[in-house]
Design a protein around this motif. Structure first.
Motif, PDB file in Angstrom:
ATOM      1  N   PHE A  89      11.449 -13.111  14.150  1.00 47.19           N
ATOM      2  CA  PHE A  89      12.892 -13.647  14.317  1.00 47.19           C
ATOM      3  C   PHE A  89      13.706 -12.915  15.475  1.00 47.19           C
ATOM      4  CE2 PHE A  89      12.112 -14.102   9.529  1.00 47.19           C
ATOM      5  CZ  PHE A  89      11.985 -15.442   9.566  1.00 47.19           C
ATOM      6  N   VAL A  90      12.930 -11.994  16.252  1.00 45.76           N
ATOM      7  CA  VAL A  90      13.475 -11.161  17.341  1.00 45.76           C
ATOM      8  C   VAL A  90      12.901 -11.576  18.588  1.00 45.76           C
ATOM      9  CG1 VAL A  90      13.947  -8.960  18.383  1.00 45.76           C
ATOM     10  CG2 VAL A  90      14.237  -9.529  15.610  1.00 45.76           C
ATOM     11  N   GLN A  91      13.576 -11.944  19.653  1.00 46.18           N
ATOM     12  CA  GLN A  91      12.956 -12.356  21.091  1.00 46.18           C
ATOM     13  C   GLN A  91      13.162 -11.085  22.083  1.00 46.18           C
ATOM     14  OE1 GLN A  91      14.896 -14.615  19.004  1.00 46.18           O
ATOM     15  NE2 GLN A  91      12.647 -15.153  18.494  1.00 46.18           N
ATOM     16  N   HIS A  92      14.187 -10.579  21.975  1.00 43.30           N
ATOM     17  CA  HIS A  92      14.484  -9.232  23.001  1.00 43.30           C
ATOM     18  C   HIS A  92      15.102  -8.182  22.397  1.00 43.30           C
ATOM     19  CE1 HIS A  92      13.847 -12.574  26.052  1.00 43.30           C
ATOM     20  NE2 HIS A  92      14.556 -13.226  25.573  1.00 43.30           N
ATOM     21  N   ILE A  93      14.621  -7.022  22.757  1.00 47.38           N
ATOM     22  CA  ILE A  93      15.120  -5.596  22.130  1.00 47.38           C
ATOM     23  C   ILE A  93      15.371  -4.685  23.457  1.00 47.38           C
ATOM     24  CG2 ILE A  93      14.216  -5.721  20.090  1.00 47.38           C
ATOM     25  CD1 ILE A  93      12.020  -4.174  20.858  1.00 47.38           C
TER      26      ILE A  93
END
Length: 243
Positions: free
Chosen positions: A216-220
């Motif tokens: 569910f995460v694209q960029h950190i």
């Protein structure tokens, strides 16, 4: 699989005019201050993005974070539960002047609308708001002798979320109450951008403690010493920050 981006500017570079942006936080708890301020920096440099629809629990406090985003004139509409929070002076002034729209949503309904967006459920029924102005124009149905109001899902183009720990694949943990809306918003947004206090290697987070799976995460982006909204407001800070 490595979802790290090198800096805040690149983390928010994809947000465009008119997009819907979910911003995590329950007051200052879990508010992604640095991501919000990076978005303001981009607007100050380019004039974009503007006309945003922002989904948040409240309307910001003081002159930092969400309040600063609103004060910059970037937000066309706010979807929230508590527009009258501790110090919502910016939102209040703009709303009374007719310069920003408000969609008021009961807090539990807001959370469920976001969850429904992430789960692919276009609508659901709740007894909350029945018989009030908030139910005007919405379908009503009776279940087991009780009236229920139909509410629609909430989805977003982007979510801005604050986590405590992330691995490079985007698996997240949160610190205490900072968890609040973050996990739901990551699921309901097409692109979830996360600032994490620390980023570790895959496998360094116990799988049993992962709250938001990396899918569910694209960029950190790593922010080792994030600002806390309440600390900034106690110092009477305003964004851009001095020093």
């Amino acid at each position: 699989m490595d979802k790290r981006v090198p800096d805040l500017a690149r983390a928010v570079a994809g947000i465009q005019d008119g997009m819907t942006v979910m911003i995590g936080g329950f007051g200052g708890a879990g508010s992604p201050i640095e991501l919000i301020h990076a978005l303001i920096d981009r607007y100050r440099a380019t004039g974009h993005p503007r006309d945003l629809v922002v989904v948040n629990n409240n309307a910001g406090n003081g002159h930092v974070g969400l309040a600063a985003l609103i004060e910059a004139g970037m937000v066309r509409k706010l979807v929230c539960s508590f527009p009258r929070s501790a110090d919502p002076v910016v939102f209040t002034q703009l709303y009374l002047a007719g310069q920003i729209e408000l969609e008021l949503v009961p807090q539990g309904t807001l959370a469920e609308r976001i969850r429904a967006g992430g789960a692919g459920i276009p609508a659901f029924y709740t007894p909350t708001s029945y018989g009030t102005d908030l139910a005007d124009g919405k379908p009503v149905a009776e279940f087991e002798g009780r009236p229920y109001v139909q509410e629609r899902w909430l989805k977003a183009d982007y979510a801005l979320v604050k986590a405590e720990t992330a691995d490079t694949h985007g698996n997240l943990t949160y610190r205490a109450a900072a968890r609040n809306f973050g996990p739901l918003m990551c699921m309901a947004a097409s692109v979830a951008v996360v600032q994490a206090t620390r980023i570790v290697a895959p496998g360094d987070i116990d799988p049993e403690t992962v709250i938001t799976p990396g899918i569910f995460v694209q960029h950190i982006v790593e922010i080792p010493h994030p600002h806390q909204e309440e600390d900034l407001n106690r110092a009477n800070a305003a964004y851009p920050l001095e020093g």
